[in-house]
Design a protein around this motif. Structure first.
Motif, PDB file in Angstrom:
ATOM      1  N   PRO A 165       0.795  -1.229   0.000  1.00  0.00           N
ATOM      2  CA  PRO A 165       0.000   0.000   0.000  1.00  0.00           C
ATOM      3  C   PRO A 165       0.828   1.281   0.000  1.00  0.00           C
ATOM      4  CG  PRO A 165      -0.967  -1.600   1.494  1.00  0.00           C
ATOM      5  CD  PRO A 165       0.349  -2.172   1.063  1.00  0.00           C
ATOM      6  N   ALA A 166       1.941   1.296   0.747  1.00  0.00           N
ATOM      7  CA  ALA A 166       2.746   2.513   0.815  1.00  0.00           C
ATOM      8  C   ALA A 166       3.422   2.842  -0.502  1.00  0.00           C
ATOM      9  CB  ALA A 166       3.796   2.385   1.920  1.00  0.00           C
ATOM     10  N   ALA A 167       3.464   1.876  -1.414  1.00  0.00           N
ATOM     11  CA  ALA A 167       4.091   2.125  -2.711  1.00  0.00           C
ATOM     12  C   ALA A 167       3.383   3.238  -3.468  1.00  0.00           C
ATOM     13  CB  ALA A 167       4.097   0.847  -3.541  1.00  0.00           C
ATOM     14  N   ILE A 168       2.061   3.329  -3.325  1.00  0.00           N
ATOM     15  CA  ILE A 168       1.334   4.397  -4.002  1.00  0.00           C
ATOM     16  C   ILE A 168       0.823   5.449  -3.035  1.00  0.00           C
ATOM     17  CG2 ILE A 168       0.708   2.960  -5.965  1.00  0.00           C
ATOM     18  CD1 ILE A 168      -2.099   2.735  -4.728  1.00  0.00           C
ATOM     19  N   GLY A 169       0.922   5.194  -1.742  1.00  0.00           N
ATOM     20  CA  GLY A 169       0.598   6.209  -0.746  1.00  0.00           C
ATOM     21  C   GLY A 169      -0.864   6.585  -0.721  1.00  0.00           C
ATOM     22  N   THR A 170      -1.114   7.890  -0.548  1.00  0.00           N
ATOM     23  CA  THR A 170      -2.483   8.363  -0.336  1.00  0.00           C
ATOM     24  C   THR A 170      -3.066   9.107  -1.536  1.00  0.00           C
ATOM     25  OG1 THR A 170      -1.654  10.398   0.689  1.00  0.00           O
ATOM     26  CG2 THR A 170      -2.150   8.546   2.162  1.00  0.00           C
ATOM     27  N   ASP A 171      -2.261   9.464  -2.509  1.00  0.00           N
ATOM     28  CA  ASP A 171      -2.804  10.145  -3.693  1.00  0.00           C
ATOM     29  C   ASP A 171      -3.149   9.101  -4.752  1.00  0.00           C
ATOM     30  OD1 ASP A 171      -3.711  12.140  -5.295  1.00  0.00           O
ATOM     31  OD2 ASP A 171      -1.749  12.954  -5.808  1.00  0.00           O
ATOM     32  N   ILE A 172      -4.093   8.243  -4.407  1.00  0.00           N
ATOM     33  CA  ILE A 172      -4.460   7.107  -5.246  1.00  0.00           C
ATOM     34  C   ILE A 172      -5.065   7.586  -6.572  1.00  0.00           C
ATOM     35  CG2 ILE A 172      -6.030   5.134  -5.400  1.00  0.00           C
ATOM     36  CD1 ILE A 172      -5.715   4.897  -2.307  1.00  0.00           C
ATOM     37  N   ASN A 173      -4.608   6.964  -7.655  1.00  0.00           N
ATOM     38  CA  ASN A 173      -5.063   7.301  -9.001  1.00  0.00           C
ATOM     39  C   ASN A 173      -4.844   8.773  -9.323  1.00  0.00           C
ATOM     40  OD1 ASN A 173      -6.053   7.042 -11.604  1.00  0.00           O
ATOM     41  ND2 ASN A 173      -8.198   6.975 -10.995  1.00  0.00           N
ATOM     42  N   CYS A 174      -3.787   9.348  -8.785  1.00  0.00           N
ATOM     43  CA  CYS A 174      -3.359  10.625  -9.342  1.00  0.00           C
ATOM     44  C   CYS A 174      -3.103  10.372 -10.828  1.00  0.00           C
ATOM     45  CB  CYS A 174      -2.085  11.088  -8.656  1.00  0.00           C
ATOM     46  SG  CYS A 174      -1.573  12.727  -9.171  1.00  0.00           S
ATOM     47  N   GLY A 175      -3.562  11.287 -11.669  1.00  0.00           N
ATOM     48  CA  GLY A 175      -3.430  11.041 -13.094  1.00  0.00           C
ATOM     49  C   GLY A 175      -3.632  12.298 -13.903  1.00  0.00           C
ATOM     50  N   ASN A 203      -0.519   6.430 -10.498  1.00  0.00           N
ATOM     51  CA  ASN A 203      -0.268   6.139  -9.089  1.00  0.00           C
ATOM     52  C   ASN A 203      -1.264   5.084  -8.588  1.00  0.00           C
ATOM     53  OD1 ASN A 203       1.751   7.132  -7.222  1.00  0.00           O
ATOM     54  ND2 ASN A 203       0.103   7.811  -5.918  1.00  0.00           N
ATOM     55  N   VAL A 204      -1.150   3.879  -9.137  1.00  0.00           N
ATOM     56  CA  VAL A 204      -2.086   2.809  -8.784  1.00  0.00           C
ATOM     57  C   VAL A 204      -1.372   1.463  -8.827  1.00  0.00           C
ATOM     58  CG1 VAL A 204      -4.216   3.941  -9.578  1.00  0.00           C
ATOM     59  CG2 VAL A 204      -2.843   2.628 -11.187  1.00  0.00           C
ATOM     60  N   VAL A 205      -2.057   0.454  -8.256  1.00  0.00           N
ATOM     61  CA  VAL A 205      -1.666  -0.941  -8.436  1.00  0.00           C
ATOM     62  C   VAL A 205      -2.643  -1.542  -9.448  1.00  0.00           C
ATOM     63  CG1 VAL A 205      -1.279  -3.168  -7.352  1.00  0.00           C
ATOM     64  CG2 VAL A 205      -0.867  -1.062  -6.050  1.00  0.00           C
ATOM     65  N   SER A 206      -2.106  -2.202 -10.459  1.00  0.00           N
ATOM     66  CA  SER A 206      -2.939  -2.737 -11.519  1.00  0.00           C
ATOM     67  C   SER A 206      -2.575  -4.191 -11.778  1.00  0.00           C
ATOM     68  CB  SER A 206      -2.741  -1.913 -12.800  1.00  0.00           C
ATOM     69  OG  SER A 206      -3.542  -2.398 -13.847  1.00  0.00           O
ATOM     70  N   ALA A 207      -3.590  -5.045 -11.894  1.00  0.00           N
ATOM     71  CA  ALA A 207      -3.367  -6.457 -12.207  1.00  0.00           C
ATOM     72  C   ALA A 207      -3.171  -6.597 -13.711  1.00  0.00           C
ATOM     73  CB  ALA A 207      -4.549  -7.293 -11.742  1.00  0.00           C
ATOM     74  N   GLU A 208      -1.956  -6.900 -14.118  1.00  0.00           N
ATOM     75  CA  GLU A 208      -1.620  -7.030 -15.533  1.00  0.00           C
ATOM     76  C   GLU A 208      -0.599  -8.149 -15.713  1.00  0.00           C
ATOM     77  OE1 GLU A 208      -0.347  -3.291 -17.266  1.00  0.00           O
ATOM     78  OE2 GLU A 208      -1.569  -2.174 -15.821  1.00  0.00           O
ATOM     79  N   HIS A 209      -0.751  -8.920 -16.776  1.00  0.00           N
ATOM     80  CA  HIS A 209       0.210  -9.957 -17.137  1.00  0.00           C
ATOM     81  C   HIS A 209       0.477 -10.938 -15.987  1.00  0.00           C
ATOM     82  CE1 HIS A 209       1.091  -7.652 -20.788  1.00  0.00           C
ATOM     83  NE2 HIS A 209       1.123  -6.589 -20.021  1.00  0.00           N
ATOM     84  N   GLY A 210      -0.557 -11.238 -15.205  1.00  0.00           N
ATOM     85  CA  GLY A 210      -0.423 -12.180 -14.104  1.00  0.00           C
ATOM     86  C   GLY A 210       0.354 -11.639 -12.920  1.00  0.00           C
ATOM     87  N   LEU A 264       1.158  -4.809 -10.750  1.00  0.00           N
ATOM     88  CA  LEU A 264       2.118  -3.774 -11.111  1.00  0.00           C
ATOM     89  C   LEU A 264       1.843  -2.530 -10.280  1.00  0.00           C
ATOM     90  CD1 LEU A 264       2.334  -4.055 -15.007  1.00  0.00           C
ATOM     91  CD2 LEU A 264       3.655  -5.237 -13.252  1.00  0.00           C
ATOM     92  N   HIS A 265       2.807  -2.173  -9.443  1.00  0.00           N
ATOM     93  CA  HIS A 265       2.733  -0.975  -8.614  1.00  0.00           C
ATOM     94  C   HIS A 265       3.416   0.158  -9.378  1.00  0.00           C
ATOM     95  CE1 HIS A 265       2.358  -4.346  -5.846  1.00  0.00           C
ATOM     96  NE2 HIS A 265       1.991  -3.539  -4.861  1.00  0.00           N
ATOM     97  N   ARG A 266       2.655   1.126  -9.803  1.00  0.00           N
ATOM     98  CA  ARG A 266       3.231   2.277 -10.516  1.00  0.00           C
ATOM     99  C   ARG A 266       3.179   3.490  -9.606  1.00  0.00           C
ATOM    100  NH1 ARG A 266       0.217  -0.209 -15.021  1.00  0.00           N
ATOM    101  NH2 ARG A 266       1.727  -0.972 -16.578  1.00  0.00           N
ATOM    102  N   LYS A 267       4.342   3.922  -9.168  1.00  0.00           N
ATOM    103  CA  LYS A 267       4.476   5.105  -8.310  1.00  0.00           C
ATOM    104  C   LYS A 267       5.032   6.241  -9.169  1.00  0.00           C
ATOM    105  CE  LYS A 267       5.025   7.659  -4.583  1.00  0.00           C
ATOM    106  NZ  LYS A 267       3.866   8.260  -3.871  1.00  0.00           N
ATOM    107  N   GLY A 268       4.149   7.131  -9.638  1.00  0.00           N
ATOM    108  CA  GLY A 268       4.607   8.172 -10.535  1.00  0.00           C
ATOM    109  C   GLY A 268       5.124   7.587 -11.832  1.00  0.00           C
ATOM    110  N   ALA A 269       4.444   6.581 -12.336  1.00  0.00           N
ATOM    111  CA  ALA A 269       4.791   5.957 -13.614  1.00  0.00           C
ATOM    112  C   ALA A 269       3.485   5.635 -14.338  1.00  0.00           C
ATOM    113  CB  ALA A 269       5.619   4.692 -13.409  1.00  0.00           C
ATOM    114  N   THR A 270       3.541   5.631 -15.666  1.00  0.00           N
ATOM    115  CA  THR A 270       2.338   5.583 -16.488  1.00  0.00           C
ATOM    116  C   THR A 270       2.243   4.278 -17.267  1.00  0.00           C
ATOM    117  OG1 THR A 270       2.536   7.974 -16.750  1.00  0.00           O
ATOM    118  CG2 THR A 270       1.055   6.841 -18.258  1.00  0.00           C
ATOM    119  N   PRO A 271       1.064   3.664 -17.339  1.00  0.00           N
ATOM    120  CA  PRO A 271       0.909   2.496 -18.214  1.00  0.00           C
ATOM    121  C   PRO A 271       1.273   2.850 -19.647  1.00  0.00           C
ATOM    122  CG  PRO A 271      -1.034   2.798 -16.820  1.00  0.00           C
ATOM    123  CD  PRO A 271      -0.192   4.018 -16.654  1.00  0.00           C
TER     124      PRO A 271
END
Length: 469
Positions: free
Chosen positions: A102-112, A346-353, A356-363
């Motif tokens: 959870p701390a990987a993306i912190g509190t600004d969930i789905n910043c985009g 800034n989300v965790v996304s289920a992809e490719h099994g 994926l934790h993206r912290k300030g990174a974009t799909p």
């Protein structure tokens, strides 16, 4: 220790050695290792490697439990890499599908980011500038918002998703003038939105109880820090097929919105970070990184709660976009505005099994559009992802911070009157903290990722008017 690292960066080599880190560089790629953790970093040669960010990335890559030390499959970082509070910004970490941090993306969930066309030229907008700036100053800076949501519509959003919300919300306030059918069509341009789960039980009870009309105090607000609403001018088309599909033409104005889940993200994020901390096995020493993972049912519970906040972040950006459309239609009649893309970073996304934790990174899946802003004085880009698996199907979310806000507060800033861009804000410190010199140049960030096969640049936009709350 790599000999070339010692000869070229002796101070960095010593600092890394003291931290137990080995580092090798080949072109723009750094390969970093520490006991039970490894990662790779894409970083242009002119950008410095920051020890704190490296340590945070390897902490992130080494997260686990005493009885399961290595649930992380891969860790990497993009050129906007810099230290964060716990996890570094510009990082992507893949875990087993039953594990989340959870701390990987912190509190600004789905910043985009959300990019809109206006269909009008800079000259047309400039002719009416005082009026639309006054309208948006009221909405974005003074907080004169009017976005009522019935509790039933919030329940629909959190339990059933964005389409259900648009069907349920009453035609009051901002929704009275909103084009519902257009908003429904635009859902297809919201990257990852359909994959987020959710449940009303994760939201504040007052928002979802009964039939009352709710006024969430931060709905339709930009937020602080690096969040913004920016009017940009299309400066160059680099991929005419993407530009045509996006509806972007040279000389026309587009609007880029950067915001997140506001108070609900804090409500959800902090609660689940606390839960992860509390779940650490008794009798075992806690990790110095303060990064804690959840697994099994707890991990699935977090993803549901995170999705609840992520749906709210989508709604917040929608309302901000409707304020923009309201102001434009009242001044230049820009009723043809359309969504280009809405993309999270800034989300965790289920992809490719994997998770994926993206912290300030974009799909950046193959063919997927992404948005990479520079700064108030530098270009932004619409890019097309190339789906590179070595970089976890991701790209950067911008240029990345280069100078800490505290440092900029002590320094004089440039004379903005000498530029063709302008920052509109009620807080003078925003001009200091978010000055262009606070950020890395966007050019090398784009170039390095194109060379590495992460993305292809499609449209370049230059900043014109930036609203900072």
């Amino acid at each position: 220790m790599n000999t070339s690292l010692v000869s070229c960066w002796p101070r960095l080599a010593k600092a890394l050695a003291r931290a137990g880190v080995t580092a090798e560089r080949e072109g723009h790629v750094w390969r970093l290792r520490r006991e039970q953790a490894e990662a790779q970093l894409l970083l242009p040669a002119e950008f410095p490697l920051e020890l704190k960010a490296v340590s945070q990335l390897l902490d992130f890559a080494g997260v686990g439990w005493p009885d399961r030390p290595q649930p992380v499959r891969c860790a990497c970082a993009t050129p906007d890499f810099h230290p964060g509070s716990l996890a570094p910004v510009g990082s992507i970490v893949a875990t087993d599908p039953d594990v989340v941090v959870p701390a990987a993306i912190g509190t600004d969930i789905n910043c985009g980011m959300r990019l809109l066309t206006t269909g009008v030229s800079q000259a047309q907008l400039a002719a009416h500038e005082p009026r639309w700036i006054a309208l948006l100053t009221r909405r974005l800076l003074h907080g004169e918002t009017d976005a009522p949501v019935p509790a039933a519509a919030f329940r629909a959003l959190f339990d059933d998703g964005a389409a259900a919300f648009l069907d349920a919300v009453a035609a009051q306030g901002v929704w009275a003038g909103a084009d519902r059918s257009r908003l429904q069509r635009e859902l297809a341009g919201c990257v990852g939105l359909s994959r987020f789960g959710g449940a009303a039980r994760h939201a504040p009870e007052a928002w979802v109880r009964g039939t009352a009309r709710v006024r969430a105090p931060d709905l339709g607000t930009v937020g602080s820090g690096n969040h913004f609403v920016e009017f940009q001018v299309v400066e160059a088309v680099l991929d005419r097929h993407v530009a045509h599909a996006a509806g972007l033409r040279v000389g026309e104005v587009a609007v880029l919105i950067h915001s997140g889940s506001r108070g609900l993200g804090f409500h959800v994020g902090q609660r689940w970070m606390d839960r992860a901390h509390e779940s650490w096995p008794a009798g075992h020493r806690h990790p110095a990184s303060r990064l804690y993972a959840l697994r099994g049912a707890d991990a699935h519970g977090f993803l549901e709660a995170m999705g609840t906040a992520a749906r709210y972040a989508w709604l917040n950006r929608v309302v901000l976009a409707e304020w923009v459309r309201e102001a434009l239609e009242a001044t230049v009649g820009a009723a043809g505005s359309r969504l280009v893309v809405d993309v999270p970073h800034n989300v965790v996304s289920a992809e490719h099994g994997l998770n994926l934790h993206r912290k300030g990174a974009t799909p950046a899946q193959a063919g997927q559009w992404a948005l990479l802003p520079g700064s108030m004085g530098d270009a932004s880009y619409l890019v097309s992802g190339l789906g590179h698996p070595d970089w976890l199907w991701s790209c950067s979310h911008g240029s990345g911070r280069a100078v800490r806000r505290q440092t900029l507060r002590r320094e004089a800033t440039r004379d903005a009157a000498a530029t063709d861009w302008r920052c509109l804000t009620l807080r003078e410190e925003r001009r200091w903290e978010e000055a262009p010199e606070a950020y890395k140049p966007i050019g090398p960030v784009i170039e390095a990722q194109e060379q590495a096969g992460l993305l292809r640049a499609a449209v370049r936009l230059r900043p014109w008017r930036t609203f900072k709350a």
